[in-house]
Design a protein around this motif. Structure first.
Motif, PDB file in Angstrom:
ATOM      1  N   PRO A  49       0.808  -1.171   0.042  1.00  0.00           N
ATOM      2  CA  PRO A  49       0.102  -0.210   0.085  1.00  0.00           C
ATOM      3  C   PRO A  49       0.758   1.233  -0.112  1.00  0.00           C
ATOM      4  O   PRO A  49       1.985   1.266   0.184  1.00  0.00           O
ATOM      5  CB  PRO A  49      -0.870   0.057   1.371  1.00  0.00           C
ATOM      6  CG  PRO A  49       0.012  -1.147   2.325  1.00  0.00           C
ATOM      7  CD  PRO A  49       0.633  -2.052   1.295  1.00  0.00           C
ATOM      8  N   THR A  68      -8.613   6.062   0.837  1.00  0.00           N
ATOM      9  CA  THR A  68      -9.553   5.069   0.501  1.00  0.00           C
ATOM     10  C   THR A  68      -9.344   4.322  -0.888  1.00  0.00           C
ATOM     11  O   THR A  68      -9.563   3.075  -0.982  1.00  0.00           O
ATOM     12  CB  THR A  68     -10.981   5.346   0.745  1.00  0.00           C
ATOM     13  OG1 THR A  68     -11.208   6.316  -0.309  1.00  0.00           O
ATOM     14  CG2 THR A  68     -11.114   5.904   2.152  1.00  0.00           C
ATOM     15  N   VAL A  71      -6.901   1.420  -0.632  1.00  0.00           N
ATOM     16  CA  VAL A  71      -7.349   0.199   0.219  1.00  0.00           C
ATOM     17  C   VAL A  71      -7.906  -0.881  -0.596  1.00  0.00           C
ATOM     18  O   VAL A  71      -8.768  -0.716  -1.108  1.00  0.00           O
ATOM     19  CB  VAL A  71      -8.172   0.857   1.444  1.00  0.00           C
ATOM     20  CG1 VAL A  71      -8.616  -0.416   2.409  1.00  0.00           C
ATOM     21  CG2 VAL A  71      -7.537   2.000   2.360  1.00  0.00           C
ATOM     22  N   THR A  75     -10.980  -5.227   2.942  1.00  0.00           N
ATOM     23  CA  THR A  75     -10.302  -4.916   3.998  1.00  0.00           C
ATOM     24  C   THR A  75     -11.147  -4.549   5.241  1.00  0.00           C
ATOM     25  O   THR A  75     -12.120  -3.740   5.239  1.00  0.00           O
ATOM     26  CB  THR A  75      -9.323  -3.512   3.829  1.00  0.00           C
ATOM     27  OG1 THR A  75      -8.228  -3.746   2.929  1.00  0.00           O
ATOM     28  CG2 THR A  75      -8.492  -3.058   5.070  1.00  0.00           C
ATOM     29  N   VAL A  78      -6.787  -2.641   9.723  1.00  0.00           N
ATOM     30  CA  VAL A  78      -5.498  -2.053   9.392  1.00  0.00           C
ATOM     31  C   VAL A  78      -4.442  -2.237  10.592  1.00  0.00           C
ATOM     32  O   VAL A  78      -4.891  -2.139  11.855  1.00  0.00           O
ATOM     33  CB  VAL A  78      -5.429  -0.490   9.100  1.00  0.00           C
ATOM     34  CG1 VAL A  78      -6.452  -0.334   7.974  1.00  0.00           C
ATOM     35  CG2 VAL A  78      -5.795   0.381  10.247  1.00  0.00           C
ATOM     36  N   TYR A 101     -11.275  -1.014  10.223  1.00  0.00           N
ATOM     37  CA  TYR A 101     -11.254  -0.148   9.190  1.00  0.00           C
ATOM     38  C   TYR A 101     -12.822   0.063   8.586  1.00  0.00           C
ATOM     39  O   TYR A 101     -13.614  -0.886   8.464  1.00  0.00           O
ATOM     40  CB  TYR A 101     -10.511  -0.845   7.869  1.00  0.00           C
ATOM     41  CG  TYR A 101     -10.498   0.063   6.670  1.00  0.00           C
ATOM     42  CD1 TYR A 101      -9.876   0.976   6.653  1.00  0.00           C
ATOM     43  CD2 TYR A 101     -11.393  -0.130   5.656  1.00  0.00           C
ATOM     44  CE1 TYR A 101     -10.055   2.183   5.399  1.00  0.00           C
ATOM     45  CE2 TYR A 101     -11.347   0.508   4.519  1.00  0.00           C
ATOM     46  CZ  TYR A 101     -10.628   1.510   4.251  1.00  0.00           C
ATOM     47  OH  TYR A 101     -10.857   2.360   3.367  1.00  0.00           O
ATOM     48  N   PRO A 106     -11.700   6.963   7.456  1.00  0.00           N
ATOM     49  CA  PRO A 106     -10.440   6.435   7.317  1.00  0.00           C
ATOM     50  C   PRO A 106      -9.290   6.941   8.011  1.00  0.00           C
ATOM     51  O   PRO A 106      -8.031   7.555   7.531  1.00  0.00           O
ATOM     52  CB  PRO A 106      -9.931   6.584   5.711  1.00  0.00           C
ATOM     53  CG  PRO A 106     -10.792   7.956   5.280  1.00  0.00           C
ATOM     54  CD  PRO A 106     -12.002   7.873   6.269  1.00  0.00           C
ATOM     55  N   TYR A 125      -2.738  -3.845   5.572  1.00  0.00           N
ATOM     56  CA  TYR A 125      -4.123  -3.794   5.481  1.00  0.00           C
ATOM     57  C   TYR A 125      -4.634  -5.520   5.553  1.00  0.00           C
ATOM     58  O   TYR A 125      -3.844  -6.336   5.083  1.00  0.00           O
ATOM     59  CB  TYR A 125      -4.735  -3.361   4.264  1.00  0.00           C
ATOM     60  CG  TYR A 125      -4.675  -1.997   4.131  1.00  0.00           C
ATOM     61  CD1 TYR A 125      -5.302  -1.031   4.717  1.00  0.00           C
ATOM     62  CD2 TYR A 125      -4.039  -1.438   2.972  1.00  0.00           C
ATOM     63  CE1 TYR A 125      -5.091   0.227   4.569  1.00  0.00           C
ATOM     64  CE2 TYR A 125      -3.546  -0.025   2.795  1.00  0.00           C
ATOM     65  CZ  TYR A 125      -4.316   0.720   3.807  1.00  0.00           C
ATOM     66  OH  TYR A 125      -4.218   2.155   3.394  1.00  0.00           O
TER      67      TYR A 125
END
Length: 287
Positions: A49, A68, A71, A75, A78, A101, A106, A125
């Motif tokens: 990520p 976001t 992600v 997910t 985190v 999450y 976020p 994640y």
């Protein structure tokens, strides 16, 4: 036996009996396995990520956000880790914290950071099966500004103020955000100070180049300013340094003027050594 043909799919009008139920159960189980495999397959454990963003770091915690769009689908949790820069353990990261999450929110608050220290953060994640992505790179450097900036209530000209901060193992304050600017404004209001030096000066003050090039004492990019409305931002012999006034606006000033000033703690001793040679204005030239 009722003579029912258990082929699948069943022909229209076929009656289900207890003989066909095991076959249906087996088929449903197979479908479930396939669906689970597809869902798990969507979650890539090799995914790397983007680094998280430090929205703001406080004395003992940090406000962290993620994009976001970066992600992975599926997910549900985190894991964030902090690394304290230049600590005695050799820049090791902490074990970190796991957060649920929610794409609508976020944001995360990382707790229990050591006060007055510099930190960076990385993230990975995970889904409900605790399949985890790889860790991201570390976030851009940030720190708890409020704990590192102090108003010095003695009056010095700009070169003397610069040398004063360096002698204390600090530097004239470098300002890259409204947060730090507001902090200084509040400190000045509390002490009823009208004007104070900051670490911004014209890099061409002592040469033949007439171009104004504002530079910070730490060499970082000049990418944020708060000059007062109508201020002349071109430097002259009498306007080669910058101060902040009581309402938080910046003004160009004569480096020979005596003002109070803001010092800021340095990150490391190596940075401190670097700062000893920064700046073209020497105190002897303007005293």
């Amino acid at each position: 036996s009722s003579g029912i043909n258990a082929e699948w799919p069943l022909r229209p009008g076929t009656q289900l009996t207890h003989h066909s139920l095991p076959l249906i159960a087996m088929l449903l189980a197979a479908i479930s396995v396939v669906l689970i495999s597809v869902i798990a397959g969507d979650y890539d454990s090799d995914f790397v990520p983007d680094a998280p963003t430090i929205v703001e770091e406080f004395s003992h915690s940090a406000h962290i956000s993620v994009e976001t769009e970066n992600v992975p689908s599926g997910t549900t949790q985190v894991h964030l880790q902090a690394k304290e820069l230049d600590d005695l353990t050799g820049n090791n990261h902490e074990s970190g914290y796991t957060f649920p999450y929610n794409a609508d929110v976020p944001y995360f608050y990382y707790p229990q950071l050591n006060s007055n220290e510099y930190h960076v953060f990385r993230i990975k994640y995970g889904n409900t099966d605790s399949t985890w992505s790889q860790y991201s790179d570390y976030s851009s450097y940030n720190h708890a500004d409020a704990s590192r900036v102090s108003l010095i209530e003695v009056e010095r000209n700009w070169p003397e103020a610069n040398q004063y901060c360096l002698a204390e193992g600090k530097r004239l304050v470098v300002v890259h955000s409204q947060k730090v600017n507001t902090l200084m404004k509040s400190a000045m209001a509390s002490e009823e100070v009208e004007s104070a030096w900051i670490g911004l000066y014209d890099a061409h003050y002592n040469d033949n180049d007439t171009t104004t090039t504002w530079a910070w004492v730490d060499g970082t990019k000049f990418n944020w300013s708060n000059f007062e409305l109508g201020a002349v931002e071109d430097s002259t012999l009498d306007t080669a340094a910058v101060s902040i006034d009581s309402v938080g606006e910046w003004e160009t000033s004569d480096p020979a003027d005596k003002k109070k000033f803001f010092c800021e703690d340095l990150q490391t001793l190596s940075v401190n050594a670097r700062h000893e040679t920064v700046g073209v204005i020497q105190s002897g030239e303007l005293a």
